[in-house]
Design an enzyme around this catalytic site. Sequence first.
Site, PDB file in Angstrom:
ATOM      1  N   ARG A 161      12.344  -4.884   5.293  1.00  0.00           N
ATOM      2  CA  ARG A 161      11.747  -3.615   4.062  1.00  0.00           C
ATOM      3  C   ARG A 161      12.593  -2.512   5.406  1.00  0.00           C
ATOM      4  NH1 ARG A 161       5.267  -2.580   4.736  1.00  0.00           N
ATOM      5  NH2 ARG A 161       5.087  -2.866   6.780  1.00  0.00           N
ATOM      6  N   ARG A 181       0.147  -8.373  13.244  1.00  0.00           N
ATOM      7  CA  ARG A 181      -0.734  -6.904  12.258  1.00  0.00           C
ATOM      8  C   ARG A 181      -1.042  -8.129  11.268  1.00  0.00           C
ATOM      9  NH1 ARG A 181       4.329  -4.191  10.853  1.00  0.00           N
ATOM     10  NH2 ARG A 181       3.290  -3.074   9.396  1.00  0.00           N
ATOM     11  N   LYS A 226       0.615  -1.691   0.060  1.00  0.00           N
ATOM     12  CA  LYS A 226      -0.168   0.195   0.105  1.00  0.00           C
ATOM     13  C   LYS A 226       0.784   1.262  -0.240  1.00  0.00           C
ATOM     14  CE  LYS A 226      -1.928  -1.237   3.672  1.00  0.00           C
ATOM     15  NZ  LYS A 226      -1.596  -2.457   4.206  1.00  0.00           N
ATOM     16  N   ARG A 238      11.113   0.068  11.006  1.00  0.00           N
ATOM     17  CA  ARG A 238      10.279  -0.068  11.766  1.00  0.00           C
ATOM     18  C   ARG A 238       9.992  -0.729  13.192  1.00  0.00           C
ATOM     19  NH1 ARG A 238       4.935   0.314   8.282  1.00  0.00           N
ATOM     20  NH2 ARG A 238       3.668  -0.585   9.985  1.00  0.00           N
ATOM     21  N   ARG A 268      -9.832   1.051   8.686  1.00  0.00           N
ATOM     22  CA  ARG A 268      -9.066  -0.106   9.356  1.00  0.00           C
ATOM     23  C   ARG A 268     -10.442  -1.528  10.026  1.00  0.00           C
ATOM     24  NH1 ARG A 268      -3.140   1.137   9.137  1.00  0.00           N
ATOM     25  NH2 ARG A 268      -1.998  -0.613   9.541  1.00  0.00           N
TER      26      ARG A 268
HETATM   27  P1  AMP Z   1       0.770   0.795   8.653  1.00  0.00           P
HETATM   28  O1  AMP Z   1       1.658   1.911   8.873  1.00  0.00           O
HETATM   29  O2  AMP Z   1       0.064   1.648   8.326  1.00  0.00           O
HETATM   30  O3  AMP Z   1       1.503  -0.592   8.787  1.00  0.00           O
HETATM   31  O4  AMP Z   1       0.456   1.285  10.466  1.00  0.00           O
HETATM   32  C1  AMP Z   1       1.686   0.763  11.631  1.00  0.00           C
HETATM   33  C2  AMP Z   1       0.798   0.444  13.042  1.00  0.00           C
HETATM   34  O5  AMP Z   1       0.135   1.696  12.986  1.00  0.00           O
HETATM   35  C3  AMP Z   1      -0.136  -0.337  13.048  1.00  0.00           C
HETATM   36  O6  AMP Z   1       0.470  -1.478  13.246  1.00  0.00           O
HETATM   37  C4  AMP Z   1      -1.138  -0.136  14.088  1.00  0.00           C
HETATM   38  O7  AMP Z   1      -1.280  -0.062  14.777  1.00  0.00           O
HETATM   39  C5  AMP Z   1      -1.298   1.533  13.512  1.00  0.00           C
HETATM   40  N1  AMP Z   1      -2.828   2.220  12.670  1.00  0.00           N
HETATM   41  C6  AMP Z   1      -2.333   2.654  11.628  1.00  0.00           C
HETATM   42  N2  AMP Z   1      -2.497   3.442  11.341  1.00  0.00           N
HETATM   43  C7  AMP Z   1      -3.767   2.913  11.658  1.00  0.00           C
HETATM   44  C8  AMP Z   1      -5.563   2.738  11.684  1.00  0.00           C
HETATM   45  N3  AMP Z   1      -6.490   2.939  10.519  1.00  0.00           N
HETATM   46  N4  AMP Z   1      -6.586   2.385  12.541  1.00  0.00           N
HETATM   47  C9  AMP Z   1      -5.456   1.704  13.789  1.00  0.00           C
HETATM   48  N5  AMP Z   1      -4.484   1.038  13.797  1.00  0.00           N
HETATM   49  C10 AMP Z   1      -3.585   1.968  12.764  1.00  0.00           C
END
Ligand code: AMP
Length: 220
Positions: free
Chosen positions: A129, A174, A15, A163, A90
């Site tokens: 990554r 996740r 994404k 990360r 989400r």
């Molecule tokens: P990402 O960078 O999209 O993989 O998000 C990393 C982490 O941020 C996720 O595992 C969640 O803990 C949190 N997170 C990101 N976006 C959301 C969302 N829309 N709702 C809830 N938690 C989020």
Amino acid sequence: MAPVIILLGPPGAGKGTQARILEENFGLIQLSTGDLLRAAVSAGTPSGLAAKAVMAAGALVSDEIVLAILKDRMRQPDVAKGIILDGFPRTAGQAAALDQLLAETGQKITAAISLEVDDAAMVGRVAGRHSCAACGEGYHDQFKRPARAGVCDKCGGTEFKRRADDNAETVRDRLAAYHAQTAPLIAYYDSKGVLERIDAMGAIADIRQSLGQIVTGITA
Ligand code: AMP
């Protein structure tokens, strides 16, 4: 009306990579709630402090916090160019809140694009990554190395970051959160008639092409 595009898919589906490409090619703005949350964690804001442990555990941050930071970002004038939502919504609650937010400003969802992948491959994709610390360009130990080892292709930066939640154990949590809380949104957007599905198991360039065709079609 400016496009509002949602990218759906589990961690590792691509994404973020594809949102950055769409941003460059179509002049849209990438809104990543993960990036916004990581910035809040680094800045030590109250939302960041509350989100930190939840993110480290691979669980979802509360809708309340996520919606507050997203709404804040949506107040910036650049979003008028059109947006690509990466990692949001989400949960069903976030999807309903997004519908309401868009209705208030006379907008609607142009497309929700589901990046379809096999779970089994996602742990390897995520665990390797990293990104350039200066410009954010994404790389992968196996699938996308810089042309010159240790030097960012885009900006020449020599520092890279990983990360904290991109480790095999957290990725499994996740993925579980994705299936329990986010995957049902695919049916939600299908029922609204805005769902597009693409096979996202191939090379970055192939996925970029499929996605580009869809976005060209909907922004024409
Ligand atoms: P990402 O960078 O999209 O993989 O998000 C990393 C982490 O941020 C996720 O595992 C969640 O803990 C949190 N997170 C990101 N976006 C959301 C969302 N829309 N709702 C809830 N938690 C989020």
